[in-house]
Design an enzyme around this catalytic site. Structure first.
Site, short mmCIF file in Angstrom:
data_model
loop_
_atom_site.label_atom_id
_atom_site.label_comp_id
_atom_site.label_asym_id
_atom_site.label_seq_id
_atom_site.Cartn_x
_atom_site.Cartn_y
_atom_site.Cartn_z
N LYS A 1 -10.95 -0.51 -2.03
CA LYS A 1 -10.77 -1.43 -0.90
C LYS A 1 -11.98 -1.26 0.02
O LYS A 1 -12.45 -0.13 0.18
CB LYS A 1 -9.48 -1.09 -0.14
CG LYS A 1 -8.21 -1.20 -0.98
CD LYS A 1 -7.02 -0.58 -0.26
CE LYS A 1 -5.78 -0.54 -1.14
NZ LYS A 1 -4.64 0.14 -0.53
N LYS B 1 -8.97 6.17 5.91
CA LYS B 1 -7.73 5.55 5.42
C LYS B 1 -8.03 4.37 4.49
O LYS B 1 -8.80 3.48 4.85
CB LYS B 1 -6.87 5.08 6.58
CG LYS B 1 -6.21 6.24 7.30
CD LYS B 1 -5.22 5.77 8.35
CE LYS B 1 -4.59 6.95 9.04
NZ LYS B 1 -3.77 6.56 10.18
N GLU C 1 -0.12 -3.43 4.57
CA GLU C 1 -1.25 -2.47 4.64
C GLU C 1 -1.36 -1.79 6.00
O GLU C 1 -1.12 -2.40 7.02
CB GLU C 1 -2.56 -3.23 4.43
CG GLU C 1 -3.27 -2.98 3.14
CD GLU C 1 -3.77 -1.56 2.90
OE1 GLU C 1 -3.85 -0.77 3.84
OE2 GLU C 1 -4.08 -1.25 1.75
N ASP D 1 0.88 -1.16 0.00
CA ASP D 1 0.00 0.00 0.00
C ASP D 1 0.93 1.23 0.00
O ASP D 1 2.08 1.12 0.43
CB ASP D 1 -0.85 -0.06 1.28
CG ASP D 1 -1.65 1.19 1.50
OD1 ASP D 1 -2.45 1.54 0.64
OD2 ASP D 1 -1.45 1.82 2.56
N LEU D 2 0.44 2.36 -0.48
CA LEU D 2 1.33 3.53 -0.55
C LEU D 2 1.17 4.44 0.68
O LEU D 2 2.08 4.55 1.52
CB LEU D 2 1.04 4.31 -1.84
CG LEU D 2 1.87 5.57 -2.08
CD1 LEU D 2 3.35 5.25 -2.24
CD2 LEU D 2 1.38 6.30 -3.34
N THR E 1 1.19 10.11 4.07
CA THR E 1 0.39 11.18 3.44
C THR E 1 -0.92 11.40 4.19
O THR E 1 -1.66 12.33 3.86
CB THR E 1 0.10 10.85 1.97
OG1 THR E 1 -0.18 9.47 1.90
CG2 THR E 1 1.27 11.18 1.07
P1 B16 Z 1 -6.67 10.15 -3.71
P2 B16 Z 1 -3.71 4.02 -0.05
C1 B16 Z 1 -5.61 5.92 -0.12
O1 B16 Z 1 -4.31 5.49 -0.42
C2 B16 Z 1 -5.64 6.75 1.16
O2 B16 Z 1 -5.32 5.96 2.28
C3 B16 Z 1 -7.03 7.31 1.35
O3 B16 Z 1 -7.07 8.10 2.52
C4 B16 Z 1 -7.42 8.14 0.11
O4 B16 Z 1 -8.75 8.63 0.23
C5 B16 Z 1 -7.30 7.27 -1.12
O5 B16 Z 1 -5.99 6.75 -1.22
C6 B16 Z 1 -7.62 8.03 -2.40
O6 B16 Z 1 -6.62 9.00 -2.59
O7 B16 Z 1 -7.70 11.14 -3.29
O8 B16 Z 1 -5.26 10.65 -3.73
O9 B16 Z 1 -7.06 9.46 -5.02
O10 B16 Z 1 -3.65 3.96 1.45
O11 B16 Z 1 -4.62 2.99 -0.68
O12 B16 Z 1 -2.33 4.06 -0.69
MG MG Z 2 -2.83 3.16 3.31
#
Ligand code: B16
Ligand code: MG
Length: 231
Positions: free
Chosen positions: A148, A48, A172, A12-13, A20
């Site tokens: 997810k 999250k 994750e 996961d990022l 972030t």
């Molecule tokens: P964006 P992950 C997720 O990244 C974040 O945890 C979540 O808080 C966020 O709403 C989602 O990405 C969408 O992000 O608005 O930048 O498209 O944890 O799956 O790497």
């Molecule tokens: Mg995450």
């Protein structure tokens, strides 16, 4: 490895490679304040790993507000504009501890590595932190449509690196993400608090607590756990 050989690692990022979450919070908080919704750090936990639009839905529900689709799109875009401003200031100093060393160790051992993130900003973040070329594949909010805990993003990542799901291990930090990994039939290492990530097979506080030897042990332990679950 005896019981279960790990051939692919999917990361996961947000929350695993970089922190972030604080920027997502700042941007959502700014929007919530504008809408006069009381939004706390505790509420932020629910966001999250879930998609941008679903995050907005959660915030609107907290404020008991319902809006037409067009307005919701405008607010989601506004939040993203602020969020992009924050993450544009990131650099390689924002990579979380132990992350780079561990991934390099995996690659040297011939284990394929991929990103599995819900974020549409994944390419920008990877570029800001200088890791655009590190991963063998990137599955993110731009090439999957189901958020997810749907397993799509992890199944896509496994497919892109050509490793079957049962031989992949996911790292994750979010409840929804751990569930997505399990739904994909993968092993899951929770990164964060064991009290929060109760469904992960094992939990570590951050990637500096992981190395190849531990991964092998974890793979074997999870293999045994899985076998016992089915016996
Ligand atoms: P964006 P992950 C997720 O990244 C974040 O945890 C979540 O808080 C966020 O709403 C989602 O990405 C969408 O992000 O608005 O930048 O498209 O944890 O799956 O790497
Ligand atoms: Mg995450």
């Amino acid at each position: 490895m005896t019981e279960m050989e790990v051939k692919g690692c999917i990361f996961d990022l947000d929350g695993v490679i970089v922190d972030t979450a604080k920027f997502h919070f700042l941007a959502w908080k700014r929007l919530a304040d504008q809408l006069e919704i009381h939004f706390t750090l505790e509420d932020n936990e629910l966001l999250k790993g879930v998609s941008r639009m679903e995050s907005l839905e959660i915030i609107l529900e907290i404020g008991n507000i319902s809006l037409p689709a067009e307005t919701k799109n405008e607010y989601a875009e506004l939040k993203n504009k602020w969020y992009v401003e924050y993450i544009s200031r990131m650099s390689d100093e924002d990579i979380l501890p132990g992350c780079l060393q561990f991934i390099i160790e995996l690659k040297k051992a011939g284990i394929r590595v991929a990103i599995g993130s819900a974020s549409k900003n994944t390419p920008l973040i990877l570029s800001r932190i200088g890791l655009s070329d590190l991963f063998d594949a990137v599955a993110d909010g731009n090439n999957v449509s189901n958020a997810k805990p749907n397993p799509e993003v992890f199944l896509k990542a496994a497919d892109m690196i050509g490793i079957e799901p049962g031989k992949c291990i996911v790292f994750e930090d979010a409840i929804a993400g751990v569930q997505a990994a399990l739904n994909a039939g993968m092993m899951c290492v929770g990164v964060g608090s064991a009290e929060v990530l109760t469904k992960a097979h094992i939990v570590i506080s951050d990637l500096s607590k992981m190395n190849l030897e531990m991964l092998e042990m974890a793979g074997n332990e999870i293999g045994l756990q899985k076998k016992n679950d089915f016996s």
